[in-house]
Design a protein around this motif. Structure first.
Motif, PDB file in Angstrom:
ATOM      1  N   GLU A  64       0.756  -1.334  -0.037  1.00 59.44           N
ATOM      2  CA  GLU A  64      -0.009  -0.132   0.056  1.00 59.44           C
ATOM      3  C   GLU A  64       0.838   1.429  -0.051  1.00 59.44           C
ATOM      4  OE1 GLU A  64      -3.289   2.374   2.810  1.00 59.44           O
ATOM      5  OE2 GLU A  64      -1.889   0.707   3.844  1.00 59.44           O
ATOM      6  N   LYS A  65       1.992   1.201   0.890  1.00 59.17           N
ATOM      7  CA  LYS A  65       2.740   2.661   0.953  1.00 59.17           C
ATOM      8  C   LYS A  65       3.519   2.734  -0.445  1.00 59.17           C
ATOM      9  CE  LYS A  65       4.914   1.520   4.694  1.00 59.17           C
ATOM     10  NZ  LYS A  65       5.931   1.595   5.859  1.00 59.17           N
ATOM     11  N   GLN A  66       4.011   1.538  -0.817  1.00 59.15           N
ATOM     12  CA  GLN A  66       4.492   1.560  -2.344  1.00 59.15           C
ATOM     13  C   GLN A  66       3.642   2.231  -3.245  1.00 59.15           C
ATOM     14  OE1 GLN A  66       5.227  -2.130  -4.615  1.00 59.15           O
ATOM     15  NE2 GLN A  66       7.299  -1.261  -5.026  1.00 59.15           N
ATOM     16  N   LEU A  67       2.373   1.724  -3.410  1.00 57.74           N
ATOM     17  CA  LEU A  67       1.573   2.178  -4.446  1.00 57.74           C
ATOM     18  C   LEU A  67       0.990   3.512  -4.340  1.00 57.74           C
ATOM     19  CD1 LEU A  67      -0.964  -0.747  -4.934  1.00 57.74           C
ATOM     20  CD2 LEU A  67       0.955  -0.244  -6.389  1.00 57.74           C
ATOM     21  N   LYS A  68       0.968   4.101  -2.957  1.00 60.34           N
ATOM     22  CA  LYS A  68       0.661   5.395  -2.868  1.00 60.34           C
ATOM     23  C   LYS A  68       1.584   6.491  -3.204  1.00 60.34           C
ATOM     24  CE  LYS A  68      -2.700   4.820   0.795  1.00 60.34           C
ATOM     25  NZ  LYS A  68      -3.105   5.444   2.162  1.00 60.34           N
ATOM     26  N   ASN A  69       2.950   5.836  -3.469  1.00 59.67           N
ATOM     27  CA  ASN A  69       3.958   6.664  -3.847  1.00 59.67           C
ATOM     28  C   ASN A  69       4.215   6.604  -5.507  1.00 59.67           C
ATOM     29  OD1 ASN A  69       5.040   7.873  -1.519  1.00 59.67           O
ATOM     30  ND2 ASN A  69       5.976   5.977  -1.043  1.00 59.67           N
ATOM     31  N   TRP A  70       3.391   5.914  -6.081  1.00 59.88           N
ATOM     32  CA  TRP A  70       3.557   5.747  -7.529  1.00 59.88           C
ATOM     33  C   TRP A  70       2.581   7.093  -8.327  1.00 59.88           C
ATOM     34  CZ3 TRP A  70       2.204   0.331  -9.995  1.00 59.88           C
ATOM     35  CH2 TRP A  70       3.087  -0.746  -9.504  1.00 59.88           C
ATOM     36  N   HIS A  71       2.915   7.127  -9.356  1.00 60.48           N
ATOM     37  CA  HIS A  71       2.142   8.104 -10.241  1.00 60.48           C
ATOM     38  C   HIS A  71       0.883   7.379 -10.392  1.00 60.48           C
ATOM     39  CE1 HIS A  71       5.660  10.800 -10.996  1.00 60.48           C
ATOM     40  NE2 HIS A  71       6.493   9.809 -11.076  1.00 60.48           N
ATOM     41  N   LYS A  72      -0.209   8.446 -10.489  1.00 62.15           N
ATOM     42  CA  LYS A  72      -1.604   8.123 -10.912  1.00 62.15           C
ATOM     43  C   LYS A  72      -1.587   7.299 -12.407  1.00 62.15           C
ATOM     44  CE  LYS A  72      -6.151  10.176 -11.014  1.00 62.15           C
ATOM     45  NZ  LYS A  72      -6.780  11.160 -11.125  1.00 62.15           N
ATOM     46  N   ASP A  73      -0.674   7.378 -13.388  1.00 58.71           N
ATOM     47  CA  ASP A  73      -0.946   6.506 -14.410  1.00 58.71           C
ATOM     48  C   ASP A  73      -0.254   5.478 -14.099  1.00 58.71           C
ATOM     49  OD1 ASP A  73      -1.902   8.825 -15.917  1.00 58.71           O
ATOM     50  OD2 ASP A  73       0.006   9.386 -16.932  1.00 58.71           O
ATOM     51  N   TRP A  74       0.594   5.071 -13.485  1.00 63.97           N
ATOM     52  CA  TRP A  74       1.278   3.778 -13.086  1.00 63.97           C
ATOM     53  C   TRP A  74       0.197   3.104 -12.285  1.00 63.97           C
ATOM     54  CZ3 TRP A  74       6.486   4.981 -10.694  1.00 63.97           C
ATOM     55  CH2 TRP A  74       7.423   5.807 -11.409  1.00 63.97           C
ATOM     56  N   LYS A  75      -0.729   3.561 -11.366  1.00 63.51           N
ATOM     57  CA  LYS A  75      -1.774   2.944 -10.680  1.00 63.51           C
ATOM     58  C   LYS A  75      -2.779   2.678 -11.769  1.00 63.51           C
ATOM     59  CE  LYS A  75      -0.971   5.786  -6.721  1.00 63.51           C
ATOM     60  NZ  LYS A  75      -1.389   6.808  -5.846  1.00 63.51           N
ATOM     61  N   TRP A  76      -3.160   3.439 -12.636  1.00 57.31           N
ATOM     62  CA  TRP A  76      -4.112   2.886 -13.725  1.00 57.31           C
ATOM     63  C   TRP A  76      -3.674   1.867 -14.622  1.00 57.31           C
ATOM     64  CZ3 TRP A  76      -8.965   4.048 -13.077  1.00 57.31           C
ATOM     65  CH2 TRP A  76      -9.320   5.215 -12.705  1.00 57.31           C
ATOM     66  N   ASN A  77      -2.514   1.956 -14.918  1.00 59.29           N
ATOM     67  CA  ASN A  77      -1.745   0.929 -15.817  1.00 59.29           C
ATOM     68  C   ASN A  77      -1.863  -0.590 -15.045  1.00 59.29           C
ATOM     69  OD1 ASN A  77      -1.333   2.400 -17.960  1.00 59.29           O
ATOM     70  ND2 ASN A  77       0.557   2.848 -17.719  1.00 59.29           N
ATOM     71  N   LEU A  78      -1.626  -0.475 -13.770  1.00 60.21           N
ATOM     72  CA  LEU A  78      -1.503  -1.671 -12.918  1.00 60.21           C
ATOM     73  C   LEU A  78      -2.895  -2.312 -12.655  1.00 60.21           C
ATOM     74  CD1 LEU A  78      -0.028  -3.541 -10.899  1.00 60.21           C
ATOM     75  CD2 LEU A  78      -0.781  -2.193  -9.039  1.00 60.21           C
ATOM     76  N   ALA A  79      -3.882  -1.507 -12.729  1.00 58.85           N
ATOM     77  CA  ALA A  79      -5.331  -1.959 -12.587  1.00 58.85           C
ATOM     78  C   ALA A  79      -5.803  -2.519 -14.012  1.00 58.85           C
ATOM     79  CB  ALA A  79      -6.256  -0.975 -12.237  1.00 58.85           C
ATOM     80  N   LYS A  80      -5.422  -1.786 -15.004  1.00 61.82           N
ATOM     81  CA  LYS A  80      -5.953  -2.560 -16.409  1.00 61.82           C
ATOM     82  C   LYS A  80      -5.239  -3.474 -16.728  1.00 61.82           C
ATOM     83  CE  LYS A  80      -7.072   2.486 -17.951  1.00 61.82           C
ATOM     84  NZ  LYS A  80      -6.905   3.385 -18.764  1.00 61.82           N
ATOM     85  N   LEU A  81      -3.884  -3.795 -16.206  1.00 63.33           N
ATOM     86  CA  LEU A  81      -3.453  -4.986 -16.699  1.00 63.33           C
ATOM     87  C   LEU A  81      -4.132  -6.354 -16.304  1.00 63.33           C
ATOM     88  CD1 LEU A  81       0.557  -4.777 -15.732  1.00 63.33           C
ATOM     89  CD2 LEU A  81      -0.519  -5.205 -17.859  1.00 63.33           C
ATOM     90  N   SER A  82      -4.627  -6.457 -15.069  1.00 67.98           N
ATOM     91  CA  SER A  82      -5.668  -7.704 -14.771  1.00 67.98           C
ATOM     92  C   SER A  82      -7.211  -7.163 -14.922  1.00 67.98           C
ATOM     93  CB  SER A  82      -5.176  -8.030 -13.353  1.00 67.98           C
ATOM     94  OG  SER A  82      -5.671  -6.877 -12.636  1.00 67.98           O
ATOM     95  N   ASN A  83      -7.530  -6.194 -15.120  1.00 65.52           N
ATOM     96  CA  ASN A  83      -8.975  -5.696 -15.197  1.00 65.52           C
ATOM     97  C   ASN A  83      -9.019  -4.629 -16.308  1.00 65.52           C
ATOM     98  OD1 ASN A  83     -11.540  -5.133 -14.833  1.00 65.52           O
ATOM     99  ND2 ASN A  83     -11.246  -4.328 -12.772  1.00 65.52           N
ATOM    100  N   PRO A  84      -8.820  -5.012 -17.512  1.00 60.73           N
ATOM    101  CA  PRO A  84      -9.085  -3.908 -18.799  1.00 60.73           C
ATOM    102  C   PRO A  84     -10.013  -3.084 -18.882  1.00 60.73           C
ATOM    103  CG  PRO A  84      -8.198  -6.369 -19.594  1.00 60.73           C
ATOM    104  CD  PRO A  84      -8.625  -6.371 -18.138  1.00 60.73           C
TER     105      PRO A  84
END
Length: 94
Positions: A65-85
């Motif tokens: 959670e701490k790691q993801l909170k430091n990510w750019h918003k686009d990175w989080k969107w891409n992570l979600a879209k990898l498993s849930n396009p």
């Protein structure tokens, strides 16, 4: 040790992201949906579960959670879209 989950929520317009960690994913998402979760999710109506990861130990979920909170918003969107396009609400599958 208890297992844990790291999760990402969004709103219906996909304009905000919320990252959290919990020991009981279904119960925690219920809290967000009912408006008793975090103030941020209540304010922005972020109740759509678009991504989650399961860990054997809650401490690992908390670190993620701490790691993801430091990510750019686009990175989080891409992570979600990898498993849930289609960014479907995964809460319905819990």
């Amino acid at each position: 040790m208890e297992k844990g989950f790291t999760y990402i929520l969004t709103n219906k317009n996909h304009t905000v992201l919320y990252v959290g960690a919990t020991k009981n994913l279904k119960k925690r998402i219920d809290h967000h949906v009912n408006g008793t979760g975090a103030l941020f999710t209540k304010k922005y109506n972020a109740t759509i579960l678009i991504y989650f990861e399961e860990f054997l130990h809650f401490s690992n979920a908390f670190e993620r959670e701490k790691q993801l909170k430091n990510w750019h918003k686009d990175w989080k969107w891409n992570l979600a879209k990898l498993s849930n396009p289609e960014l479907k609400d995964l809460y319905l599958m819990l």
